[in-house]
Motif scaffolding. Structure first.
Motif, PDB file in Angstrom:
ATOM      1  N   ALA A 289       7.610   3.132   9.461  1.00  0.00           N
ATOM      2  CA  ALA A 289       7.554   2.390   8.194  1.00  0.00           C
ATOM      3  C   ALA A 289       7.952   3.261   7.011  1.00  0.00           C
ATOM      4  O   ALA A 289       8.675   2.816   6.110  1.00  0.00           O
ATOM      5  CB  ALA A 289       6.167   1.794   7.988  1.00  0.00           C
ATOM      6  N   ARG A 290       7.463   4.508   6.985  1.00  0.00           N
ATOM      7  CA  ARG A 290       7.847   5.450   5.916  1.00  0.00           C
ATOM      8  C   ARG A 290       7.864   6.856   6.506  1.00  0.00           C
ATOM      9  O   ARG A 290       6.941   7.228   7.227  1.00  0.00           O
ATOM     10  CB  ARG A 290       6.897   5.362   4.717  1.00  0.00           C
ATOM     11  N   PRO A 291       8.887   7.653   6.142  1.00  0.00           N
ATOM     12  CA  PRO A 291       9.048   8.915   6.871  1.00  0.00           C
ATOM     13  C   PRO A 291       8.443  10.182   6.265  1.00  0.00           C
ATOM     14  O   PRO A 291       8.219  11.153   6.989  1.00  0.00           O
ATOM     15  CB  PRO A 291      10.576   9.082   6.900  1.00  0.00           C
TER      16      PRO A 291
ATOM     17  N   ALA B 246       5.790  18.688  -0.128  1.00  0.00           N
ATOM     18  CA  ALA B 246       6.590  17.519  -0.511  1.00  0.00           C
ATOM     19  C   ALA B 246       5.720  16.613  -1.364  1.00  0.00           C
ATOM     20  O   ALA B 246       4.546  16.392  -1.055  1.00  0.00           O
ATOM     21  CB  ALA B 246       7.056  16.764   0.727  1.00  0.00           C
ATOM     22  N   ASN B 247       6.272  16.126  -2.439  1.00  0.00           N
ATOM     23  CA  ASN B 247       5.552  15.154  -3.270  1.00  0.00           C
ATOM     24  C   ASN B 247       6.600  14.284  -3.969  1.00  0.00           C
ATOM     25  O   ASN B 247       7.813  14.493  -3.834  1.00  0.00           O
ATOM     26  CB  ASN B 247       4.650  15.866  -4.280  1.00  0.00           C
ATOM     27  N   LYS B 248       6.107  13.316  -4.724  1.00  0.00           N
ATOM     28  CA  LYS B 248       6.998  12.357  -5.394  1.00  0.00           C
ATOM     29  C   LYS B 248       8.105  13.067  -6.163  1.00  0.00           C
ATOM     30  O   LYS B 248       7.879  14.092  -6.794  1.00  0.00           O
ATOM     31  CB  LYS B 248       6.146  11.487  -6.334  1.00  0.00           C
ATOM     32  N   ILE B 249       9.285  12.489  -6.109  1.00  0.00           N
ATOM     33  CA  ILE B 249      10.457  13.056  -6.777  1.00  0.00           C
ATOM     34  C   ILE B 249      10.106  13.419  -8.235  1.00  0.00           C
ATOM     35  O   ILE B 249       9.480  12.637  -8.941  1.00  0.00           O
ATOM     36  CB  ILE B 249      11.656  12.061  -6.698  1.00  0.00           C
TER      37      ILE B 249
ATOM     38  N   SER C 285       0.146  15.521  -2.680  1.00  0.00           N
ATOM     39  CA  SER C 285       1.273  15.836  -1.801  1.00  0.00           C
ATOM     40  C   SER C 285       1.309  14.820  -0.666  1.00  0.00           C
ATOM     41  O   SER C 285       0.282  14.251  -0.283  1.00  0.00           O
ATOM     42  CB  SER C 285       1.141  17.243  -1.223  1.00  0.00           C
ATOM     43  N   ASP C 286       2.500  14.626  -0.142  1.00  0.00           N
ATOM     44  CA  ASP C 286       2.676  13.735   0.998  1.00  0.00           C
ATOM     45  C   ASP C 286       2.790  14.516   2.303  1.00  0.00           C
ATOM     46  O   ASP C 286       2.641  13.954   3.377  1.00  0.00           O
ATOM     47  CB  ASP C 286       3.921  12.872   0.785  1.00  0.00           C
ATOM     48  N   ARG C 287       3.117  15.801   2.193  1.00  0.00           N
ATOM     49  CA  ARG C 287       3.168  16.662   3.384  1.00  0.00           C
ATOM     50  C   ARG C 287       3.235  18.111   2.914  1.00  0.00           C
ATOM     51  O   ARG C 287       4.144  18.482   2.167  1.00  0.00           O
ATOM     52  CB  ARG C 287       4.407  16.328   4.224  1.00  0.00           C
TER      53      ARG C 287
ATOM     54  N   VAL D 198       0.872  -1.169   0.000  1.00  0.00           N
ATOM     55  CA  VAL D 198       0.000   0.000   0.000  1.00  0.00           C
ATOM     56  C   VAL D 198       0.907   1.216   0.000  1.00  0.00           C
ATOM     57  O   VAL D 198       1.956   1.216   0.649  1.00  0.00           O
ATOM     58  CB  VAL D 198      -0.948  -0.016   1.225  1.00  0.00           C
ATOM     59  N   ARG D 199       0.537   2.238  -0.774  1.00  0.00           N
ATOM     60  CA  ARG D 199       1.364   3.445  -0.818  1.00  0.00           C
ATOM     61  C   ARG D 199       0.454   4.625  -1.134  1.00  0.00           C
ATOM     62  O   ARG D 199      -0.726   4.428  -1.453  1.00  0.00           O
ATOM     63  CB  ARG D 199       2.563   3.328  -1.782  1.00  0.00           C
ATOM     64  N   GLY D 200       1.032   5.836  -1.056  1.00  0.00           N
ATOM     65  CA  GLY D 200       0.219   7.039  -1.226  1.00  0.00           C
ATOM     66  C   GLY D 200      -0.190   7.553   0.148  1.00  0.00           C
ATOM     67  O   GLY D 200      -0.624   6.774   1.002  1.00  0.00           O
TER      68      GLY D 200
HETATM   69  O1  MRU Z   1       6.053   6.559  -2.815  1.00  0.00           O
HETATM   70  P1  MRU Z   1       4.572   6.648  -2.925  1.00  0.00           P
HETATM   71  O2  MRU Z   1       3.982   5.965  -4.101  1.00  0.00           O
HETATM   72  O3  MRU Z   1       3.868   6.312  -1.635  1.00  0.00           O
HETATM   73  O4  MRU Z   1       4.391   8.185  -3.138  1.00  0.00           O
HETATM   74  C1  MRU Z   1       3.257   8.827  -2.852  1.00  0.00           C
HETATM   75  C2  MRU Z   1       2.712   9.357  -4.100  1.00  0.00           C
HETATM   76  O5  MRU Z   1       2.120   8.625  -4.862  1.00  0.00           O
HETATM   77  C3  MRU Z   1       2.870  10.728  -4.439  1.00  0.00           C
HETATM   78  O6  MRU Z   1       3.866  11.409  -3.904  1.00  0.00           O
HETATM   79  C4  MRU Z   1       1.523  11.376  -4.519  1.00  0.00           C
HETATM   80  O7  MRU Z   1       1.557  12.302  -5.504  1.00  0.00           O
HETATM   81  C5  MRU Z   1       1.049  11.956  -3.246  1.00  0.00           C
HETATM   82  S1  MRU Z   1       0.341  10.790  -2.235  1.00  0.00           S
HETATM   83  C6  MRU Z   1      -1.282  11.217  -2.319  1.00  0.00           C
END
Ligand code: MRU
Length: 368
Positions: free
Chosen positions: A99-101, A256-259, A245-247, A56-58
């Motif tokens: 688990a993930r930071p 912060a969002n995916k590279i 975004s993740d944060r 699971v991710r996101g």
């Molecule tokens: O490493 P992931 O797949 O968990 O990354 C998260 C994402 O998919 C993105 O950064 C996303 O755009 C934001 S999460 C809603």
């Protein structure tokens, strides 16, 4: 959202809870788009491993998974001592948090669960309250995404070409998604538009997950290589960018969002293309004061040096792409500074990045 398997559409959530066996039910995202399967994690350490290993991710999805994982761990406790119970809860919380930071949603979700538990007078009451709070977080995530859709849909006009990066769709949440919510709402309103999905190396969440989601929903889309967006922008072929975004920092609006997101934001600014970030309230970090303080996950070099895929015979395989004697650097996220962001689409409306702090009361922020 609906998933069509063998011609039959069925509604799914990415995360759910099985009370009978105290397990967290997850869609096995690493197999998509080639195979659709759900898995059940039998205890909280397996749930933490599922987050770490990206079953699971996101941000929103791992937020709900952590909330359920905490409730699961709390329900694993046997005994009546509240002192021992609190120590156990702290250990479960830490296991899931570590688990993930980068995404802040798991911490925000677990803080909510822990706060709800405090009203219980004894262990069974606290166990019941934990699960109720986790269910509430998951339901709220869905409601937030629906509201993001309502606020964001007017941005998408007929004929537009929209770029998105990585996967901030329903697979990254409990349902609907953040960046995809305005797309689904615009589609429901009868507007036609086209979406470019950045491939999003190294794990290719755009090519595999976002493209799969959009295909399931019948939205016109194409996958593009991560390097192609600048060219398309220069040629006037992209009208709007929406990412997740993740944060997001409530004090500054840095996201912060995916590279690779930062690169797209710089390009969008250069070409005068609006750049929006869509988030539920659980993605706001009200504490940090600088984008550079956001912890950035460094992942295995193997992800960059090779790739997973499916052979013509349907076998899932990993192939080496890079020179065999080379190493790799693999930061999983980057931070887009607030001045590059046109607006932040939230369940409470669209805000300028610098306006989050002023509106913190409406956005569930601190009352200080
Ligand atoms: O490493 P992931 O797949 O968990 O990354 C998260 C994402 O998919 C993105 O950064 C996303 O755009 C934001 S999460 C809603």
């Amino acid at each position: 959202m609906n998933v069509t398997i063998r011609g039959r559409p069925r509604p799914y959530r990415t995360v759910g809870f099985d009370r009978k066996c105290n397990g967290v039910r997850l869609i096995e995202q690493r197999l998509l788009p080639h195979e659709f399967r759900t898995v059940l994690t039998p205890d909280h350490t397996a749930t933490a491993a599922a987050i770490r290993d990206m079953i699971v991710r996101g941000a929103g999805a791992i937020g709900a998974t952590a909330a359920y994982g905490l409730a699961q761990g709390v329900r694993e406790f046997r005994g009546a001592s509240l002192v021992r119970f609190d120590r156990h809860v702290e250990r479960v919380f830490r296991t899931l948090k570590e688990a993930r930071p980068t995404a802040v949603d798991p911490v925000n979700a677990m803080v909510q669960v822990r706060a709800a538990m405090a009203a219980g007078a004894n262990v069974p009451e606290r166990q019941a309250l934990a699960l109720e709070a986790a269910e509430r977080f998951a339901d709220e995530d869905v409601a937030h995404c629906r509201a993001i859709g309502e606020h964001g849909a007017p941005l998408i006009r007929a004929g537009m070409r929209v770029l998105t990066h990585c996967n901030a769709g329903w697979l990254a949440f409990v349902d609907i998604g953040s960046a995809t919510a305005p797309l689904y709402a615009a589609q429901a309103a009868g507007r036609n538009f086209h979406v470019f999905c950045d491939e999003t190396r190294p794990r290719c969440q755009g090519a595999s997950l976002t493209a799969w989601e959009l295909a399931q929903q019948g939205i016109s889309h194409e996958v593009i290589a991560d390097n192609a967006a600048g060219h398309l922008m220069q040629r006037g072929e992209i009208d709007l960018v929406i990412v997740g975004s993740d944060r997001i920092l409530g004090r500054t609006g840095d996201a912060a969002n995916k590279i690779g997101t930062y690169t797209k934001a710089v390009l969008a600014k250069h070409h005068g293309i609006p750049f929006y970030v869509a988030i539920p309230l659980s993605t706001i970090d009200w504490d940090l004061t600088r984008g550079s303080d956001i912890p950035i996950e460094e992942r295995s070099a193997e992800e960059v040096l090779g790739a997973w895929g499916v052979t013509a015979r349907g076998r899932r395989e990993h192939v080496r792409i890079a020179n065999p004697t080379s190493g790799a650097r693999n930061p999983g996220f980057d931070v887009t500074p607030a001045p590059l962001i046109t607006g932040i689409i939230t369940p409470a409306g669209i805000f300028r990045p610098g306006g989050l702090w002023r509106s913190r009361a409406r956005l569930g922020g601190p009352i200080r």
